[in-house]
Design a protein around this motif. Structure first.
Motif, mmCIF file in Angstrom:
data_model
loop_
_atom_site.group_PDB
_atom_site.id
_atom_site.type_symbol
_atom_site.label_atom_id
_atom_site.label_comp_id
_atom_site.label_asym_id
_atom_site.label_seq_id
_atom_site.Cartn_x
_atom_site.Cartn_y
_atom_site.Cartn_z
ATOM 1 N N ALA A 39 7.963 -1.706 -8.728
ATOM 2 C CA ALA A 39 6.949 -2.532 -9.605
ATOM 3 C C ALA A 39 7.077 -3.880 -9.349
ATOM 4 N N TYR A 40 8.151 -4.480 -9.001
ATOM 5 C CA TYR A 40 8.561 -5.870 -8.636
ATOM 6 C C TYR A 40 7.991 -6.150 -7.386
ATOM 7 N N ALA A 41 7.635 -5.254 -6.334
ATOM 8 C CA ALA A 41 6.992 -5.530 -5.230
ATOM 9 C C ALA A 41 5.633 -6.158 -5.459
ATOM 10 N N PHE A 42 4.872 -5.638 -6.651
ATOM 11 C CA PHE A 42 3.821 -5.711 -6.897
ATOM 12 C C PHE A 42 3.805 -7.264 -7.495
ATOM 13 N N LEU A 43 4.465 -7.503 -8.262
ATOM 14 C CA LEU A 43 4.601 -8.760 -8.789
ATOM 15 C C LEU A 43 4.977 -10.037 -7.614
ATOM 16 N N GLN A 44 5.731 -9.559 -6.801
ATOM 17 C CA GLN A 44 5.919 -10.437 -5.658
ATOM 18 C C GLN A 44 4.810 -10.820 -4.748
ATOM 19 N N LEU A 45 3.996 -9.902 -4.684
ATOM 20 C CA LEU A 45 2.608 -9.766 -4.003
ATOM 21 C C LEU A 45 1.527 -10.575 -4.849
ATOM 22 N N TYR A 46 1.658 -10.576 -5.834
ATOM 23 C CA TYR A 46 0.657 -11.363 -6.887
ATOM 24 C C TYR A 46 1.205 -12.720 -6.831
ATOM 25 N N GLN A 47 2.404 -13.068 -6.781
ATOM 26 C CA GLN A 47 2.747 -14.449 -6.605
ATOM 27 C C GLN A 47 2.364 -15.069 -5.452
ATOM 28 N N ALA A 48 2.254 -14.336 -4.227
ATOM 29 C CA ALA A 48 1.982 -14.678 -2.987
ATOM 30 C C ALA A 48 0.406 -15.068 -2.723
ATOM 31 N N THR A 49 -0.212 -13.700 -3.475
ATOM 32 C CA THR A 49 -1.772 -13.905 -3.149
ATOM 33 C C THR A 49 -2.386 -14.376 -4.134
ATOM 34 N N LYS A 50 -2.003 -14.264 -5.337
ATOM 35 C CA LYS A 50 -2.683 -14.442 -6.560
ATOM 36 C C LYS A 50 -3.975 -13.595 -6.854
ATOM 37 N N LYS A 51 -3.633 -12.193 -6.374
ATOM 38 C CA LYS A 51 -4.785 -11.192 -6.603
ATOM 39 C C LYS A 51 -4.440 -10.357 -7.841
ATOM 40 N N LYS A 52 -5.361 -10.235 -8.692
ATOM 41 C CA LYS A 52 -5.114 -9.356 -9.997
ATOM 42 C C LYS A 52 -4.832 -7.782 -9.762
ATOM 43 N N LEU A 53 -5.075 -7.626 -8.309
ATOM 44 C CA LEU A 53 -5.026 -6.134 -8.101
ATOM 45 C C LEU A 53 -3.416 -5.841 -8.256
ATOM 46 N N GLU A 65 0.909 -1.257 0.081
ATOM 47 C CA GLU A 65 0.021 -0.055 0.068
ATOM 48 C C GLU A 65 0.814 1.226 0.014
ATOM 49 N N VAL A 66 2.034 1.261 0.649
ATOM 50 C CA VAL A 66 2.944 2.366 0.880
ATOM 51 C C VAL A 66 3.295 2.651 -0.734
ATOM 52 N N ILE A 67 3.663 1.667 -1.283
ATOM 53 C CA ILE A 67 4.325 1.534 -2.553
ATOM 54 C C ILE A 67 3.272 2.224 -3.573
ATOM 55 N N TRP A 68 2.116 1.769 -3.563
ATOM 56 C CA TRP A 68 1.231 2.147 -4.432
ATOM 57 C C TRP A 68 0.886 3.627 -4.186
ATOM 58 N N GLN A 69 0.663 4.218 -2.964
ATOM 59 C CA GLN A 69 0.638 5.644 -2.697
ATOM 60 C C GLN A 69 1.869 6.416 -3.114
ATOM 61 N N ARG A 70 3.074 5.940 -2.805
ATOM 62 C CA ARG A 70 4.222 6.834 -2.889
ATOM 63 C C ARG A 70 5.162 6.383 -3.764
ATOM 64 N N GLY A 71 5.142 5.345 -4.477
ATOM 65 C CA GLY A 71 6.088 4.718 -5.286
ATOM 66 C C GLY A 71 6.587 5.110 -6.696
ATOM 67 N N LEU A 72 5.950 6.054 -7.097
ATOM 68 C CA LEU A 72 6.437 6.952 -8.340
ATOM 69 C C LEU A 72 7.225 7.638 -8.071
ATOM 70 N N CYS A 73 8.607 7.292 -8.023
ATOM 71 C CA CYS A 73 9.734 8.020 -7.478
ATOM 72 C C CYS A 73 10.149 9.274 -8.198
ATOM 73 N N THR A 74 10.485 10.273 -7.672
ATOM 74 C CA THR A 74 10.903 11.603 -8.637
ATOM 75 C C THR A 74 12.392 11.213 -9.345
#
Length: 342
Positions: A271-285, A249-258
Motif C-alpha cells: 500500500a505504501y507504493a500507492f502513497l508514494q505515487l500519490y505524492q508524485a502525481t497528486k491523483k486521488k486514484l 498497476e501490478v500492485i493493484w492487480q496482484r498486491g493482496l498477498c496471501t
C-alpha cells in the motif's frame, strides 16, 4: 488459487461515483468516518501489543526489523505528527529500546545494532538530553557498473538488493560526485529497470527460480516504486515515472498477498507504493487504492493470512507495519515507508 501468490482484487477502482467513503466531499483528504476507523484500528492493535506481559512477544529480539525497536520506531514517528503527543510518544519509545541486548555482530540498520542505536540517538536529541537515563552506556563494540551480492545471490529488490541500495545512493547524492552519479549510478538504475518482466513486475534476484510470482516490498514491483520516482525527480526523464506507474498497476492487480498484512512481504507494504505515487502525481486514484489495501488489513478476513508471521509483534513482519500504514494514510503527503524513505 492453485499456483497463485495473490487474491483476486474485488475492490472497485477509483471513480467520482465510488461508493467507498474514503474522502471528504468538499476538499482533499481522508473522510472523518474513515479517519475514525483508522484511529480505532491503531488503538486496538496497540492495546493488544502493549498490554501483553514483558517483551516475550518480541522473541527477545531488539532489532528494528523483527524486534521491540520496531515499536519504538512507530512511537518516534508518531511524535512527529501534529495530532499526537510528542514527549509522551518519545518516552513510550524508550520502553522498547534495550541497548543491553545488542549483540555487537551486525551493523545493519534493520537487522543489527545500528537501528536501536540510531533511534535511541534521535530520541535523545528530541528530548533535549545527551543520553536518556534509562539507556545504558554502550561501548565500541553483471553488466551493470554497480552490483551487490547477498547470500550468494544478486538480489534486485528493496530489502536485500540493488533497488534498495541505488535508492539510498540517490538519496545521498549531495555527497556523491556528479560524475559518479552519471557514470555509475544512473547506468545501474537503467540496467536494473531493464530486468522488468512483461507483466510489469520484477524478479527477486538474477536467475530467480520463483519467476514472476512475488509482488511484495522486499521482492518485486512495490520496492521499485520509490527508486523510480526518485530517479524521475533526479534525472527528469519521464521513463522513470512511467515504470513507477506500471508497477502501481501490478500492485493493484496482484498486491493482496496471501502471506498477510506485513510491511516486508504483505499488503501494508504494498500500500505504501500507492502513497508514494500519490505524492508524485497528486491523483486521488492512488489514495483510494491505498485505502482499499488498508481496508483489507483492517478486516482481517479468515484465510487472508496464509503464512502467519513468526514475529507477530514486529514492525516488518507483524502488526506494527499496518499500524504505521494507518498513520501514514491520515497524513498521505508526509508519509514515508518506515525506516527506508526519507
Amino acid at each position: 488459487m492453485a499456483g497463485k501468490r495473490y487474491f483476486e482484487n474485488q475492490f472497485d477502482d477509483f471513480s467520482s461515483n465510488s461508493t467507498y467513503d474514503f474522502f471528504r466531499q468538499s476538499e482533499d483528504g481522508i473522510s472523518e468516518k474513515f479517519s475514525t476507523k483508522l484511529k480505532n484500528y491503531k488503538s486496538e492493535k496497540l492495546s493488544n501489543l502493549v498490554c501483553k506481559p514483558g517483551k516475550e512477544i518480541f522473541h527477545h529480539d531488539g532489532t528494528v526489523y523483527t524486534g521491540s525497536t520496531g515499536l519504538a520506531y512507530y512511537y518516534l514517528m508518531s511524535s512527529l505528527s501534529k495530532d499526537e503527543g510528542c514527549n509522551e510518544n518519545l518516552l513510550n519509545a524508550l520502553k522498547y529500546i534495550d541497548l543491553n541486548s545488542l549483540k555487537g555482530r551486525r551493523i545493519s540498520f534493520l537487522c543489527g545494532d545500528a537501528g536501536p542505536l540510531a533511534i535511541a540517538t534521535v530520541i535523545s536529541f528530541k528530548l533535549g538530553i545527551s543520553r536518556p537515563d534509562t539507556l545504558p552506556e554502550y561501548g565500541t563494540i553483471a553488466q551493470s557498473p554497480l552490483l551487490w551480492q547477498w547470500h550468494e545471490k544478486v538480489y534486485l529488490g528493496a530489502a536485500h538488493g540493488v533497488a534498495g541500495i541505488l535508492y539510498l545512493l540517490l538519496l545521498t547524492r549531495a555527497y556523491i560526485d556528479v560524475k559518479d552519479i552519471q557514470d555509475l549510478i544512473k547506468p545501474a538504475v537503467d540496467w536494473l529497470l531493464n530486468q522488468q518482466f512483461p507483466s510489469g513486475n520484477y524478479p527477486s534476484s538474477l536467475g530467480s527460480s520463483s519467476g514472476d510470482k512475488l509482488v511484495q516490498w522486499c521482492h518485486g514491483a512495490p520496492g521499485f516504486v520509490p527508486l523510480c520516482l526518485l530517479a524521475y525527480q533526479v534525472f527528469e526523464q519521464e521513463k522513470y515515472l512511467k515504470i513507477a506507474i506500471e508497477c502501481g498497476e501490478v500492485i493493484w492487480q496482484r498486491g493482496l498477498c496471501t502471506k498477510g498484512y506485513s510491511l516486508c512481504h504483505g499488503v501494508s507494504g504494498n500500500a505504501y507504493a500507492f502513497l508514494q505515487l500519490y505524492q508524485a502525481t497528486k491523483k486521488k486514484l492512488y489514495i483510494h487504492r491505498a485505502c482499499c489495501f488498508m481496508e483489507w488489513c483492517i478486516l482481517e478476513h479468515p484465510g487472508t493470512e496464509q503464512h502467519p508471521p513468526d514475529r507477530p509483534a514486529s514492525l516488518f513482519e507483524g502488526v506494527i507495519g499496518p499500524i504505521c500504514l494507518a498513520e501514514a494514510i491520515m497524513h498521505p503527503l508526509q508519509s514515508k515507508f518506515p525506516a527506508f524513505c526519507l
